[in-house]
Design a protein around this motif. Structure first.
Motif, PDB file in Angstrom:
ATOM      1  N   ASP A 110      -0.705   4.884   9.813  1.00  0.00           N
ATOM      2  CA  ASP A 110      -0.934   3.468  10.108  1.00  0.00           C
ATOM      3  C   ASP A 110      -2.221   2.983   9.456  1.00  0.00           C
ATOM      4  OD1 ASP A 110       1.372   3.285  11.599  1.00  0.00           O
ATOM      5  OD2 ASP A 110       0.359   3.541  13.534  1.00  0.00           O
ATOM      6  N   LYS A 111      -3.229   3.802   9.559  1.00  0.00           N
ATOM      7  CA  LYS A 111      -4.509   3.457   8.946  1.00  0.00           C
ATOM      8  C   LYS A 111      -4.352   3.346   7.428  1.00  0.00           C
ATOM      9  CE  LYS A 111      -9.295   5.066   8.901  1.00  0.00           C
ATOM     10  NZ  LYS A 111     -10.201   6.142   9.337  1.00  0.00           N
ATOM     11  N   SER A 112      -3.594   4.273   6.849  1.00  0.00           N
ATOM     12  CA  SER A 112      -3.349   4.255   5.412  1.00  0.00           C
ATOM     13  C   SER A 112      -2.591   3.002   4.995  1.00  0.00           C
ATOM     14  CB  SER A 112      -2.558   5.506   5.014  1.00  0.00           C
ATOM     15  OG  SER A 112      -2.201   5.450   3.669  1.00  0.00           O
ATOM     16  N   ILE A 113      -1.591   2.608   5.768  1.00  0.00           N
ATOM     17  CA  ILE A 113      -0.820   1.398   5.464  1.00  0.00           C
ATOM     18  C   ILE A 113      -1.718   0.166   5.523  1.00  0.00           C
ATOM     19  CG2 ILE A 113       1.012  -0.125   6.322  1.00  0.00           C
ATOM     20  CD1 ILE A 113       2.539   2.443   7.102  1.00  0.00           C
ATOM     21  N   ARG A 114      -2.578   0.086   6.530  1.00  0.00           N
ATOM     22  CA  ARG A 114      -3.521  -1.043   6.639  1.00  0.00           C
ATOM     23  C   ARG A 114      -4.466  -1.077   5.445  1.00  0.00           C
ATOM     24  NH1 ARG A 114      -3.676   0.398  12.219  1.00  0.00           N
ATOM     25  NH2 ARG A 114      -5.585   1.555  11.845  1.00  0.00           N
ATOM     26  N   GLN A 115      -4.942   0.086   5.039  1.00  0.00           N
ATOM     27  CA  GLN A 115      -5.839   0.151   3.880  1.00  0.00           C
ATOM     28  C   GLN A 115      -5.125  -0.265   2.596  1.00  0.00           C
ATOM     29  OE1 GLN A 115      -7.191   4.201   4.150  1.00  0.00           O
ATOM     30  NE2 GLN A 115      -9.006   3.653   5.364  1.00  0.00           N
ATOM     31  N   GLN A 116      -3.865   0.140   2.461  1.00  0.00           N
ATOM     32  CA  GLN A 116      -3.087  -0.254   1.286  1.00  0.00           C
ATOM     33  C   GLN A 116      -2.914  -1.767   1.242  1.00  0.00           C
ATOM     34  OE1 GLN A 116       0.635   1.855   1.163  1.00  0.00           O
ATOM     35  NE2 GLN A 116      -0.373   3.782   1.654  1.00  0.00           N
ATOM     36  N   ARG A 117      -2.594  -2.353   2.377  1.00  0.00           N
ATOM     37  CA  ARG A 117      -2.435  -3.815   2.439  1.00  0.00           C
ATOM     38  C   ARG A 117      -3.743  -4.513   2.097  1.00  0.00           C
ATOM     39  NH1 ARG A 117       1.066  -4.003   7.928  1.00  0.00           N
ATOM     40  NH2 ARG A 117       3.060  -3.445   6.996  1.00  0.00           N
ATOM     41  N   LYS A 118      -4.831  -3.966   2.615  1.00  0.00           N
ATOM     42  CA  LYS A 118      -6.131  -4.560   2.319  1.00  0.00           C
ATOM     43  C   LYS A 118      -6.431  -4.469   0.825  1.00  0.00           C
ATOM     44  CE  LYS A 118     -10.903  -4.627   3.859  1.00  0.00           C
ATOM     45  NZ  LYS A 118     -11.884  -4.100   4.800  1.00  0.00           N
ATOM     46  N   CYS A 119      -6.131  -3.333   0.220  1.00  0.00           N
ATOM     47  CA  CYS A 119      -6.333  -3.173  -1.224  1.00  0.00           C
ATOM     48  C   CYS A 119      -5.486  -4.180  -1.996  1.00  0.00           C
ATOM     49  CB  CYS A 119      -5.960  -1.760  -1.667  1.00  0.00           C
ATOM     50  SG  CYS A 119      -7.166  -0.506  -1.243  1.00  0.00           S
ATOM     51  N   GLN A 120      -4.227  -4.330  -1.610  1.00  0.00           N
ATOM     52  CA  GLN A 120      -3.346  -5.269  -2.300  1.00  0.00           C
ATOM     53  C   GLN A 120      -3.859  -6.704  -2.156  1.00  0.00           C
ATOM     54  OE1 GLN A 120      -1.190  -4.493  -4.409  1.00  0.00           O
ATOM     55  NE2 GLN A 120      -0.866  -2.344  -3.952  1.00  0.00           N
ATOM     56  N   ASN A 121      -4.336  -7.058  -0.980  1.00  0.00           N
ATOM     57  CA  ASN A 121      -4.902  -8.399  -0.775  1.00  0.00           C
ATOM     58  C   ASN A 121      -6.134  -8.615  -1.651  1.00  0.00           C
ATOM     59  OD1 ASN A 121      -2.989  -9.258   1.060  1.00  0.00           O
ATOM     60  ND2 ASN A 121      -4.161  -8.595   2.845  1.00  0.00           N
ATOM     61  N   LEU A 122      -6.974  -7.605  -1.745  1.00  0.00           N
ATOM     62  CA  LEU A 122      -8.167  -7.713  -2.590  1.00  0.00           C
ATOM     63  C   LEU A 122      -7.789  -7.847  -4.067  1.00  0.00           C
ATOM     64  CD1 LEU A 122     -10.508  -5.107  -0.860  1.00  0.00           C
ATOM     65  CD2 LEU A 122     -10.757  -7.598  -0.859  1.00  0.00           C
ATOM     66  N   VAL A 123      -6.765  -7.126  -4.489  1.00  0.00           N
ATOM     67  CA  VAL A 123      -6.309  -7.224  -5.881  1.00  0.00           C
ATOM     68  C   VAL A 123      -5.773  -8.625  -6.154  1.00  0.00           C
ATOM     69  CG1 VAL A 123      -4.517  -6.438  -7.492  1.00  0.00           C
ATOM     70  CG2 VAL A 123      -5.848  -4.780  -6.205  1.00  0.00           C
ATOM     71  N   ARG A 124      -4.952  -9.141  -5.229  1.00  0.00           N
ATOM     72  CA  ARG A 124      -4.418 -10.495  -5.408  1.00  0.00           C
ATOM     73  C   ARG A 124      -5.542 -11.523  -5.462  1.00  0.00           C
ATOM     74  NH1 ARG A 124      -0.209  -8.494  -2.269  1.00  0.00           N
ATOM     75  NH2 ARG A 124      -1.129  -9.171  -0.311  1.00  0.00           N
TER      76      ARG A 124
END
Length: 139
Positions: free
Chosen positions: A54-68
């Motif tokens: 779950d923590k990894s999924i949240r971090q991935q989403r955060k990374c994707q948001n930062l990239v966007r």
């Protein structure tokens, strides 16, 4: 060169700049996706728990948001820079016209109202251009 040829060359340069920015954004997105995939593989090999996933999924989403967000900022700044470049060119053309009009009024005699109108318009255009620089720098 004709005006149409110069305009076509300018449009080609502008399009190529936008293409380069788009390619850079895509490359950045791809490298982040590759990094996320490597991190996922590493965590799977280590035997992560559900809370870790779950923590990894949240971090991935955060990374994707930062990239966007980073891609959006880059594209926006590129568009502003292109717009400001056009404004500078237009300001130069208008300034030459104003200088000719002002010189014609000087030669013809005292037309202070006409001179004031020319200077008012020139200064208003200058302020708009300056505001464009401020917007470009401030984001």
């Amino acid at each position: 060169r004709t005006f149409a040829q110069l305009r076509a060359q300018h449009n080609t340069i502008t399009m190529s700049n936008e293409f380069v920015v788009e390619r850079a954004c895509q490359a950045f997105q791809k490298s982040v996706n590759t990094l996320i995939a490597k991190i996922q593989k590493r965590s799977q090999r280590c035997g992560s728990t559900i809370s870790d996933e779950d923590k990894s999924i949240r971090q991935q989403r955060k990374c994707q948001n930062l990239v966007r967000h980073a891609n959006h900022v880059l594209k926006t700044l590129t568009a502003k820079r292109t717009s400001l470049k056009h404004a500078i060119q237009a300001f130069g053309d208008v300034s030459k016209q104003h200088a000719k009009q002002f010189a014609a009024l000087e030669d013809s005699g005292d037309d202070d109202d006409g001179k004031h109108a020319i200077l008012r318009e020139w200064f208003a255009n200058y302020l708009r251009l300056r505001d464009g620089f401020v917007l470009l720098e401030s984001g």
